[in-house]
Write a protein that holds these residues in place. Structure first.
Motif, PDB file in Angstrom:
ATOM      1  N   SER A 154       0.852  -1.029  -0.110  1.00  0.00           N
ATOM      2  CA  SER A 154      -0.084   0.123  -0.019  1.00  0.00           C
ATOM      3  C   SER A 154       0.845   1.291   0.005  1.00  0.00           C
ATOM      4  CB  SER A 154      -0.942   0.064   1.142  1.00  0.00           C
ATOM      5  OG  SER A 154      -1.866   1.094   1.351  1.00  0.00           O
ATOM      6  N   ARG A 155       2.051   1.141   0.784  1.00  0.00           N
ATOM      7  CA  ARG A 155       2.793   2.576   0.943  1.00  0.00           C
ATOM      8  C   ARG A 155       3.524   2.670  -0.573  1.00  0.00           C
ATOM      9  NH1 ARG A 155       7.591   1.294   4.459  1.00  0.00           N
ATOM     10  NH2 ARG A 155       5.702   0.728   5.998  1.00  0.00           N
ATOM     11  N   HIS A 156       3.946   1.405  -1.258  1.00  0.00           N
ATOM     12  CA  HIS A 156       4.443   1.540  -2.392  1.00  0.00           C
ATOM     13  C   HIS A 156       3.418   1.909  -3.396  1.00  0.00           C
ATOM     14  CE1 HIS A 156       7.083   0.617  -5.907  1.00  0.00           C
ATOM     15  NE2 HIS A 156       5.986  -0.175  -6.540  1.00  0.00           N
ATOM     16  N   ALA A 157       2.327   1.758  -3.466  1.00  0.00           N
ATOM     17  CA  ALA A 157       1.395   2.187  -4.310  1.00  0.00           C
ATOM     18  C   ALA A 157       1.122   3.642  -4.274  1.00  0.00           C
ATOM     19  CB  ALA A 157      -0.065   1.532  -3.989  1.00  0.00           C
ATOM     20  N   LYS A 158       1.228   4.300  -3.045  1.00  0.00           N
ATOM     21  CA  LYS A 158       1.078   5.725  -2.845  1.00  0.00           C
ATOM     22  C   LYS A 158       2.329   6.357  -3.707  1.00  0.00           C
ATOM     23  CE  LYS A 158      -0.946   5.714   1.542  1.00  0.00           C
ATOM     24  NZ  LYS A 158      -1.131   5.941   2.997  1.00  0.00           N
ATOM     25  N   ASN A 159       3.340   5.595  -3.903  1.00  0.00           N
ATOM     26  CA  ASN A 159       4.507   6.509  -4.798  1.00  0.00           C
ATOM     27  C   ASN A 159       4.200   6.586  -6.323  1.00  0.00           C
ATOM     28  OD1 ASN A 159       6.351   6.254  -2.541  1.00  0.00           O
ATOM     29  ND2 ASN A 159       7.204   4.269  -3.271  1.00  0.00           N
ATOM     30  N   HIS A 160       3.325   5.504  -6.562  1.00  0.00           N
ATOM     31  CA  HIS A 160       2.508   5.728  -7.894  1.00  0.00           C
ATOM     32  C   HIS A 160       1.267   6.740  -7.885  1.00  0.00           C
ATOM     33  CE1 HIS A 160       5.270   3.144  -9.671  1.00  0.00           C
ATOM     34  NE2 HIS A 160       5.187   2.035  -8.782  1.00  0.00           N
ATOM     35  N   SER A 161       0.842   7.386  -6.805  1.00  0.00           N
ATOM     36  CA  SER A 161      -0.442   7.852  -6.730  1.00  0.00           C
ATOM     37  C   SER A 161      -1.611   7.421  -6.757  1.00  0.00           C
ATOM     38  CB  SER A 161      -0.118   9.445  -7.492  1.00  0.00           C
ATOM     39  OG  SER A 161       0.897  10.151  -7.174  1.00  0.00           O
ATOM     40  N   THR A 162      -1.825   6.051  -6.374  1.00  0.00           N
ATOM     41  CA  THR A 162      -2.716   5.251  -6.572  1.00  0.00           C
ATOM     42  C   THR A 162      -2.945   4.580  -5.254  1.00  0.00           C
ATOM     43  OG1 THR A 162      -3.940   3.783  -8.231  1.00  0.00           O
ATOM     44  CG2 THR A 162      -1.596   3.524  -7.874  1.00  0.00           C
ATOM     45  N   THR A 163      -3.986   3.523  -5.577  1.00  0.00           N
ATOM     46  CA  THR A 163      -4.420   2.673  -4.442  1.00  0.00           C
ATOM     47  C   THR A 163      -3.767   1.172  -4.767  1.00  0.00           C
ATOM     48  OG1 THR A 163      -6.496   2.193  -4.964  1.00  0.00           O
ATOM     49  CG2 THR A 163      -6.156   3.974  -3.421  1.00  0.00           C
ATOM     50  N   THR A 164      -3.700   0.459  -3.966  1.00  0.00           N
ATOM     51  CA  THR A 164      -3.487  -1.320  -4.176  1.00  0.00           C
ATOM     52  C   THR A 164      -4.472  -1.642  -5.147  1.00  0.00           C
ATOM     53  OG1 THR A 164      -2.263  -1.499  -2.030  1.00  0.00           O
ATOM     54  CG2 THR A 164      -3.103  -3.303  -3.119  1.00  0.00           C
ATOM     55  N   LYS A 165      -5.808  -1.369  -4.898  1.00  0.00           N
ATOM     56  CA  LYS A 165      -6.741  -1.833  -5.602  1.00  0.00           C
ATOM     57  C   LYS A 165      -6.371  -1.199  -6.978  1.00  0.00           C
ATOM     58  CE  LYS A 165     -11.684  -2.417  -5.970  1.00  0.00           C
ATOM     59  NZ  LYS A 165     -13.167  -1.886  -5.403  1.00  0.00           N
ATOM     60  N   GLU A 166      -6.565  -0.230  -7.218  1.00  0.00           N
ATOM     61  CA  GLU A 166      -6.521   0.719  -8.514  1.00  0.00           C
ATOM     62  C   GLU A 166      -5.184   0.195  -9.251  1.00  0.00           C
ATOM     63  OE1 GLU A 166      -6.437   4.722  -7.619  1.00  0.00           O
ATOM     64  OE2 GLU A 166      -8.639   4.758  -7.268  1.00  0.00           O
ATOM     65  N   LEU A 167      -4.154  -0.049  -8.553  1.00  0.00           N
ATOM     66  CA  LEU A 167      -2.854  -0.346  -9.384  1.00  0.00           C
ATOM     67  C   LEU A 167      -3.049  -1.653  -9.843  1.00  0.00           C
ATOM     68  CD1 LEU A 167       0.008   0.443  -9.855  1.00  0.00           C
ATOM     69  CD2 LEU A 167       0.500  -0.518  -7.786  1.00  0.00           C
ATOM     70  N   LEU A 168      -3.431  -2.644  -9.181  1.00  0.00           N
ATOM     71  CA  LEU A 168      -3.468  -3.975  -9.473  1.00  0.00           C
ATOM     72  C   LEU A 168      -4.711  -4.374 -10.729  1.00  0.00           C
ATOM     73  CD1 LEU A 168      -2.981  -6.017  -6.139  1.00  0.00           C
ATOM     74  CD2 LEU A 168      -1.383  -5.661  -8.156  1.00  0.00           C
ATOM     75  N   GLU A 169      -5.645  -3.839 -10.396  1.00  0.00           N
ATOM     76  CA  GLU A 169      -6.961  -3.867 -11.285  1.00  0.00           C
ATOM     77  C   GLU A 169      -6.981  -3.067 -12.658  1.00  0.00           C
ATOM     78  OE1 GLU A 169     -10.686  -3.430  -9.064  1.00  0.00           O
ATOM     79  OE2 GLU A 169     -10.354  -5.565  -8.027  1.00  0.00           O
ATOM     80  N   SER A 170      -6.177  -2.087 -12.803  1.00  0.00           N
ATOM     81  CA  SER A 170      -5.983  -1.314 -13.930  1.00  0.00           C
ATOM     82  C   SER A 170      -4.997  -1.919 -14.809  1.00  0.00           C
ATOM     83  CB  SER A 170      -5.566   0.223 -13.516  1.00  0.00           C
ATOM     84  OG  SER A 170      -4.406   0.267 -12.866  1.00  0.00           O
ATOM     85  N   ASN A 171      -4.297  -2.838 -14.221  1.00  0.00           N
ATOM     86  CA  ASN A 171      -3.317  -3.413 -14.992  1.00  0.00           C
ATOM     87  C   ASN A 171      -2.977  -4.929 -15.172  1.00  0.00           C
ATOM     88  OD1 ASN A 171      -1.682  -0.732 -15.728  1.00  0.00           O
ATOM     89  ND2 ASN A 171      -1.630  -0.522 -13.665  1.00  0.00           N
ATOM     90  N   THR A 172      -4.165  -5.562 -15.175  1.00  0.00           N
ATOM     91  CA  THR A 172      -4.296  -6.932 -14.854  1.00  0.00           C
ATOM     92  C   THR A 172      -3.687  -7.773 -15.860  1.00  0.00           C
ATOM     93  OG1 THR A 172      -6.217  -6.824 -16.271  1.00  0.00           O
ATOM     94  CG2 THR A 172      -6.907  -6.770 -14.032  1.00  0.00           C
ATOM     95  N   ASP A 173      -3.424  -7.473 -17.122  1.00  0.00           N
ATOM     96  CA  ASP A 173      -2.796  -8.283 -18.147  1.00  0.00           C
ATOM     97  C   ASP A 173      -1.104  -8.427 -17.468  1.00  0.00           C
ATOM     98  OD1 ASP A 173      -4.464  -6.553 -19.201  1.00  0.00           O
ATOM     99  OD2 ASP A 173      -3.117  -5.909 -20.578  1.00  0.00           O
ATOM    100  N   ILE A 174      -0.553  -7.105 -16.961  1.00  0.00           N
ATOM    101  CA  ILE A 174       0.877  -7.223 -16.795  1.00  0.00           C
ATOM    102  C   ILE A 174       0.836  -7.883 -15.403  1.00  0.00           C
ATOM    103  CG2 ILE A 174       2.861  -5.788 -15.901  1.00  0.00           C
ATOM    104  CD1 ILE A 174       1.558  -3.468 -17.923  1.00  0.00           C
ATOM    105  N   VAL A 175      -0.042  -7.718 -14.444  1.00  0.00           N
ATOM    106  CA  VAL A 175      -0.106  -8.501 -13.037  1.00  0.00           C
ATOM    107  C   VAL A 175      -0.251  -9.718 -13.303  1.00  0.00           C
ATOM    108  CG1 VAL A 175      -1.586  -8.771 -11.213  1.00  0.00           C
ATOM    109  CG2 VAL A 175      -1.145  -6.266 -11.938  1.00  0.00           C
ATOM    110  N   TYR A 176      -0.760 -10.317 -14.223  1.00  0.00           N
ATOM    111  CA  TYR A 176      -1.402 -11.935 -14.280  1.00  0.00           C
ATOM    112  C   TYR A 176      -0.166 -12.301 -15.139  1.00  0.00           C
ATOM    113  CZ  TYR A 176      -5.892 -11.762 -12.591  1.00  0.00           C
ATOM    114  OH  TYR A 176      -6.822 -11.639 -11.403  1.00  0.00           O
ATOM    115  N   GLU A 177       0.501 -11.761 -15.833  1.00  0.00           N
ATOM    116  CA  GLU A 177       1.835 -12.211 -16.411  1.00  0.00           C
ATOM    117  C   GLU A 177       2.818 -12.528 -15.356  1.00  0.00           C
ATOM    118  OE1 GLU A 177       4.966 -10.144 -19.587  1.00  0.00           O
ATOM    119  OE2 GLU A 177       2.762 -10.087 -20.140  1.00  0.00           O
ATOM    120  N   MET A 178       3.048 -11.233 -14.667  1.00  0.00           N
ATOM    121  CA  MET A 178       4.072 -11.473 -13.517  1.00  0.00           C
ATOM    122  C   MET A 178       3.654 -12.589 -12.601  1.00  0.00           C
ATOM    123  SD  MET A 178       4.680  -7.525 -12.536  1.00  0.00           S
ATOM    124  CE  MET A 178       5.953  -7.834 -11.371  1.00  0.00           C
ATOM    125  N   ILE A 179       2.453 -12.940 -12.174  1.00  0.00           N
ATOM    126  CA  ILE A 179       2.021 -13.901 -11.515  1.00  0.00           C
ATOM    127  C   ILE A 179       2.431 -15.163 -12.186  1.00  0.00           C
ATOM    128  CG2 ILE A 179       0.000 -15.089 -10.431  1.00  0.00           C
ATOM    129  CD1 ILE A 179      -0.949 -12.310  -9.959  1.00  0.00           C
TER     130      ILE A 179
END
Length: 116
Positions: free
Chosen positions: A84-109
């Motif tokens: 959550s602290r890291h997401a604030k560095n990108h000026s967003t929330t954890t939910k917004e960061l993970l859900e707005s970039n789902t293809d990259i997130v699932y590729e990393m997973i």
């Protein structure tokens, strides 16, 4: 207190007088009111708590591997506790960061998942 001392002295002097007084006290100090709840009544608590599966609260469990979450912008993994602290560095929330970039997130997973 003085009455108690008096009764103790009387007990030693006249045992029958003491017993008569204590029987009278016992008779007058019985329960005056009937109990509201009877002792044999069974009480059951209704389970009104909701199941956690019906919660509307968002969690990051779907994106978590080994207690870490992927950052799709940095392409690095961060501790779940600090994400959550890291997401604030990108000026967003954890939910917004993970859900707005789902293809990259699932590729990393998929890259990080153990082959089973």
């Amino acid at each position: 207190m003085s009455e108690a001392g008096y009764l103790l002295i009387k007990e030693e002097l006249e045992d029958s007088l003491y017993n008569a007084n204590t029987d009278e006290i016992a008779a007058t100090t019985q329960r005056i009111q009937n109990p509201i709840h009877y002792e044999r009544t069974l009480y059951t608590k209704e389970n009104t708590a909701r199941s956690p599966s019906f919660s509307t609260r968002w969690t990051s469990i779907d994106y978590e591997i080994e207690n870490e979450l992927p950052c799709p912008l940095c392409h690095q993994w961060y501790s779940k506790a600090n994400f959550s602290r890291h997401a604030k560095n990108h000026s967003t929330t954890t939910k917004e960061l993970l859900e707005s970039n789902t293809d990259i997130v699932y590729e990393m997973i998929n890259e990080r998942k153990p082959n089973t």
